[in-house]
Write a protein that holds these residues in place. Sequence first.
Motif, mmCIF file in Angstrom:
data_model
loop_
_atom_site.group_PDB
_atom_site.id
_atom_site.type_symbol
_atom_site.label_atom_id
_atom_site.label_comp_id
_atom_site.label_asym_id
_atom_site.label_seq_id
_atom_site.Cartn_x
_atom_site.Cartn_y
_atom_site.Cartn_z
ATOM 1 N N ALA A 247 0.833 -1.204 0.000
ATOM 2 C CA ALA A 247 0.000 0.000 0.000
ATOM 3 C C ALA A 247 0.865 1.250 0.000
ATOM 4 O O ALA A 247 0.608 2.208 -0.736
ATOM 5 N N GLU A 248 1.916 1.248 0.823
ATOM 6 C CA GLU A 248 2.822 2.400 0.869
ATOM 7 C C GLU A 248 3.548 2.595 -0.450
ATOM 8 O O GLU A 248 3.722 3.722 -0.925
ATOM 9 N N VAL B 296 1.606 6.436 -6.987
ATOM 10 C CA VAL B 296 0.505 7.256 -7.507
ATOM 11 C C VAL B 296 0.826 8.743 -7.389
ATOM 12 O O VAL B 296 0.562 9.528 -8.308
ATOM 13 N N HIS C 277 -4.008 9.210 6.007
ATOM 14 C CA HIS C 277 -3.968 7.870 6.587
ATOM 15 C C HIS C 277 -4.939 7.823 7.760
ATOM 16 O O HIS C 277 -4.842 8.632 8.680
ATOM 17 N N VAL D 28 -5.625 5.995 2.756
ATOM 18 C CA VAL D 28 -5.413 4.619 3.212
ATOM 19 C C VAL D 28 -6.146 4.447 4.535
ATOM 20 O O VAL D 28 -5.981 5.249 5.466
ATOM 21 N N LEU E 169 0.890 3.941 -3.006
ATOM 22 C CA LEU E 169 0.482 5.335 -2.820
ATOM 23 C C LEU E 169 1.632 6.273 -3.182
ATOM 24 O O LEU E 169 1.407 7.343 -3.755
ATOM 25 N N TRP F 11 -3.092 13.664 -8.009
ATOM 26 C CA TRP F 11 -3.933 12.652 -7.383
ATOM 27 C C TRP F 11 -3.928 12.783 -5.867
ATOM 28 O O TRP F 11 -3.006 13.349 -5.290
ATOM 29 N N ARG F 12 -4.979 12.241 -5.249
ATOM 30 C CA ARG F 12 -5.054 12.171 -3.800
ATOM 31 C C ARG F 12 -5.259 10.719 -3.392
ATOM 32 O O ARG F 12 -5.942 9.967 -4.094
ATOM 33 N N VAL F 13 -4.659 10.329 -2.282
ATOM 34 C CA VAL F 13 -4.728 8.935 -1.824
ATOM 35 C C VAL F 13 -5.152 8.904 -0.363
ATOM 36 O O VAL F 13 -4.649 9.666 0.468
ATOM 37 N N TYR G 159 -2.224 13.163 0.804
ATOM 38 C CA TYR G 159 -2.298 11.817 1.378
ATOM 39 C C TYR G 159 -2.884 11.878 2.776
ATOM 40 O O TYR G 159 -2.463 12.682 3.609
ATOM 41 N N ILE H 38 -7.645 3.239 -0.491
ATOM 42 C CA ILE H 38 -7.117 1.892 -0.269
ATOM 43 C C ILE H 38 -7.515 1.422 1.122
ATOM 44 O O ILE H 38 -7.218 2.082 2.113
#
Length: 216
Positions: free
Chosen positions: A45-46, A52, A83, A120, A49, A116-118, A81, A149
């Motif tokens: 995942a890390e 991306v 979390h 988790v 991201l 982009w934005r992520v 990002y 994610i």
Amino acid sequence: MKQTLPEQIYPWHQNVWETLTTRFPNIGHGLLFYGKKGCGKETLAEQFLAWVLCAKRQPNHLACGECGSCQWLKADTHPNYVHITTDEDNKKQNAKIKIEKIRDLLPFVQQTVEGWRVVVIEPAEALNIASANALLKTLEEPGERVIIILLAQHPQKLPATIRSRLQHFALDRIETAIAEQFLHTHLPEIDQVKTQLLMNLSGQMPLQAIQLAQST
């Protein structure tokens, strides 16, 4: 989720990595990474991201580690990002992710920004009914260029309505030969008998096996 990332994709994640990076951005905005403890889902995942968000991303390659975005991630200051996990002061086994944390996502996923934005979310099983329902609305109407994610050890505990809106990636399907070779590379001093014992004790998860070996 802060840790030093390996410089390569774990060998049992190579096919998933190829799928993620070659099909992006046509992989959907909601992803479920799941698998047993020790399969390395957090690391993947890390890595994804970071890829991306990387300004120099290329299919099948890791994030460059050098651009402004990668530097922000290393400093844990990336504005694109988020979390989400259980509260730091409430890490007990049955701790839940509160609805306020999911509601606070709305401005983040709906804003119009460059790149982009992520998001988790881990462990995804910690979503309670209210927070899961709030997340469902976000999954149904995400903003543009948003990847969400979810990490889960027991994906069946997630509501079916959530699971149905995610692309699923099983990260604990590890061939025995690949797992054992990984162990021999990182623990060259152990013999075949101890390798088998560690793999059995770790549920056939090589990262968990290494942790067990190093703790004894």
